[in-house]
Design an enzyme around this catalytic site. Structure first.
Site, PDB file in Angstrom:
ATOM      1  N   GLU A   1      -5.888   8.843  17.426  1.00 34.25           N
ATOM      2  CA  GLU A   1      -6.383  10.226  17.576  1.00 34.25           C
ATOM      3  C   GLU A   1      -7.246  10.605  16.369  1.00 34.25           C
ATOM      4  OE1 GLU A   1      -3.203   9.371  17.942  1.00 34.25           O
ATOM      5  OE2 GLU A   1      -2.858   9.724  20.075  1.00 34.25           O
TER       6      GLU A   1
ATOM      7  N   TYR B   1       0.360   4.713   0.367  1.00 39.93           N
ATOM      8  CA  TYR B   1      -0.414   5.892   0.749  1.00 39.93           C
ATOM      9  C   TYR B   1       0.504   6.934   1.411  1.00 39.93           C
ATOM     10  CZ  TYR B   1      -5.256   4.092   0.141  1.00 39.93           C
ATOM     11  OH  TYR B   1      -6.460   3.649  -0.353  1.00 39.93           O
ATOM     12  N   SER B   2       1.105   6.560   2.571  1.00 42.47           N
ATOM     13  CA  SER B   2       1.824   7.540   3.408  1.00 42.47           C
ATOM     14  C   SER B   2       3.072   8.073   2.723  1.00 42.47           C
ATOM     15  CB  SER B   2       2.245   6.888   4.726  1.00 42.47           C
ATOM     16  OG  SER B   2       1.143   6.330   5.361  1.00 42.47           O
TER      17      SER B   2
ATOM     18  N   GLU C   1      -9.463  -1.645   5.094  1.00 48.86           N
ATOM     19  CA  GLU C   1      -8.248  -1.826   5.908  1.00 48.86           C
ATOM     20  C   GLU C   1      -8.612  -1.810   7.402  1.00 48.86           C
ATOM     21  OE1 GLU C   1      -5.212   1.218   5.474  1.00 48.86           O
ATOM     22  OE2 GLU C   1      -3.766   0.019   6.599  1.00 48.86           O
TER      23      GLU C   1
ATOM     24  N   GLN D   1       0.846  -1.207   0.000  1.00 55.60           N
ATOM     25  CA  GLN D   1       0.000   0.000   0.000  1.00 55.60           C
ATOM     26  C   GLN D   1       0.877   1.251   0.000  1.00 55.60           C
ATOM     27  OE1 GLN D   1      -1.894   0.641   3.769  1.00 55.60           O
ATOM     28  NE2 GLN D   1      -3.636   1.707   2.863  1.00 55.60           N
TER      29      GLN D   1
END
Ligand SMILES: Cc1cc2nc3c(=O)[nH]c(=O)nc-3n(C[C@H](O)[C@H](O)[C@H](O)COP(=O)(O)OP(=O)(O)OC[C@H]3O[C@@H](n4cnc5c(N)ncnc54)[C@H](O)[C@@H]3O)c2cc1C
Length: 359
Positions: A344, A93-94, A209, A91
């Site tokens: 968070e 993404y980040s 996910e 993946q």
């Protein structure tokens, strides 16, 4: 994919029957079972203590997303290979400047005829060093509002210009990596859904996910066999006691842990049943992610406490293999509140979109 011939054979036999993805349609390599039948199959395999034949992001993330958003050609190309365990997916993404604020991602995709040319830097890409393909979010329109200039793209990791650098974790292993793209040429036909329409696809995948993470943490199909070893059984081995555990406080804590896990799994099941009746889960997946994370961290901590000094090993003859693995599992579990979106951020989503609280 597997070095162990027994696991390989188990995978092949299951894949032949469509049991690696029991509820996917048969024409894409699945079993064509209803979700209820698929669940019974999973339960029976669990009862026989058989491991799931296949795990991975192909099955749990990109597969369901392709079923929802892929073109017919994309489904026919990728889904059967996922079911047979031939292709592993990671993946993308980040990025160093885009984690919680994922829409801030900067990896650029410039159109050049029938291709995109990709340049950028992804980070925390789990198993990128072992995977064949990556599903990535790239910026195709830098002028648009940030969510509206993103495209969801499939990239073959063998393409020239893709570099992977493993990152070491506290647990001692390197399950994730930096992934760098330098002038990587990717066909436009690898776009899922529409150019600049990737944010919707990205969010749907995040829902899959989070459900997968919650399921695995709650002790679902992806959970390791070690974690399924009953806490009570473990406590009896380390703390002593026949039938009833000798330590009443520990007994209480284990009972509470098992009840909370059971309640969580039943709640997950209720949501799946509701999904089958047409209610698509949305922000609720954040509830599961947060609570699943808390449960998994609690369980790992309890296991370590139960094992006492035997949980403090890193290597050496004084420790069983299972004990060393348990210590590393505990350290690995610290990342649970970060991966798949931090706790968070999930709490923010719950506050705004589930409880309707003001910003
Ligand atoms: C084990 C593991 C595996 C991973 N695998 C992958 C993968 O395969 N592919 C991939 O793309 N990514 C992966 N990630 C990355 C993960 O998705 C990000 O780490 C995560 O989204 C957080 O982003 P960040 O690390 O940039 O932290 P930041 O976004 O910089 O956050 C730092 C801290 O600030 C807090 N924070 C940030 N914004 C807010 C806010 N608005 N309100 C309150 N608090 C806030 C966060 O909760 C966190 O505590 C993985 C991470 C881990 C730990």
């Amino acid at each position: 994919m597997f070095d162990d011939p027994d696991k390989k054979l188990w995978l092949e036999r299951c894949a032949e029957r469509g049991f690696t993805a029991p509820s996917w349609p048969r024409e894409y390599g699945g079993g064509g079972l209803s979700p209820a039948e698929g669940k019974v199959l999973g339960q029976e395999l669990g009862r026989l203590r058989m491991p799931p034949p296949l795990i991975g992001f192909g099955l749990t993330m990109i597969g369901p997303t392709l079923l929802q958003y892929g073109s017919e050609a994309q489904k026919r190309e990728h889904l059967p290979k996922i079911c047979r365990g031939e292709i592993r997916w990671c993946q993308g993404y980040s990025e160093p400047g885009a984690g919680s604020d994922l829409a801030a991602l900067q990896t650029r995709a410039l159109r050049d005829g029938d291709d995109f040319i990709i340049n950028g830097h992804k980070v925390w890409t789990s198993y990128a060093d072992q995977c064949d393909w990556i599903f990535a979010l790239v910026r195709t329109d830098p002028e648009a509002k940030k969510q509206e200039g993103i495209t969801f793209l499939l990239i073959d990791m063998e393409t020239p210009g893709v570099t992977v650098r493993p990152i070491k974790l506290i647990s001692g292993s390197s399950p994730f990596c930096e992934t760098l793209f330098e002038d990587v040429r990717v066909p436009v036909s690898n776009v899922i859904s529409e150019i600049n329409g990737g944010w919707t696809v990205a969010k749907a995948l995040l829902g899959h996910e989070r459900s997968m993470i919650a399921d695995a943490f709650g002790g679902g199909a992806g959970g390791s066999a070690r974690k399924h070893q009953g806490l009570a059984e473990l406590a009896r081995a380390y703390v002593g006691g026949h039938g009833e555990l000798a330590d009443p406080l520990l007994r209480d804590e284990i009972a509470r842990m098992e009840m909370d896990t059971r309640a969580f799994l039943l709640t997950l099941q209720r949501t799946r049943d509701a999904a089958r009746a047409g209610h698509q889960p949305g922000a609720e997946t954040s509830l599961f992610k947060v609570h699943g994370t808390e449960l998994n961290m609690r369980r790992n901590e309890l296991m370590v406490r139960v094992a006492g000094p035997q949980a403090l090993g890193w290597e050496g003859e004084g420790f069983e293999e299972d004990e060393l693995a348990r210590t590393r599992d505990w350290l690995r579990s610290r990342g649970n509140s970060i991966e798949g979106g931090t706790s968070e951020i999930q709490l923010n989503i719950i506050a705004k979109r589930v409880l309707g609280l003001p910003d």
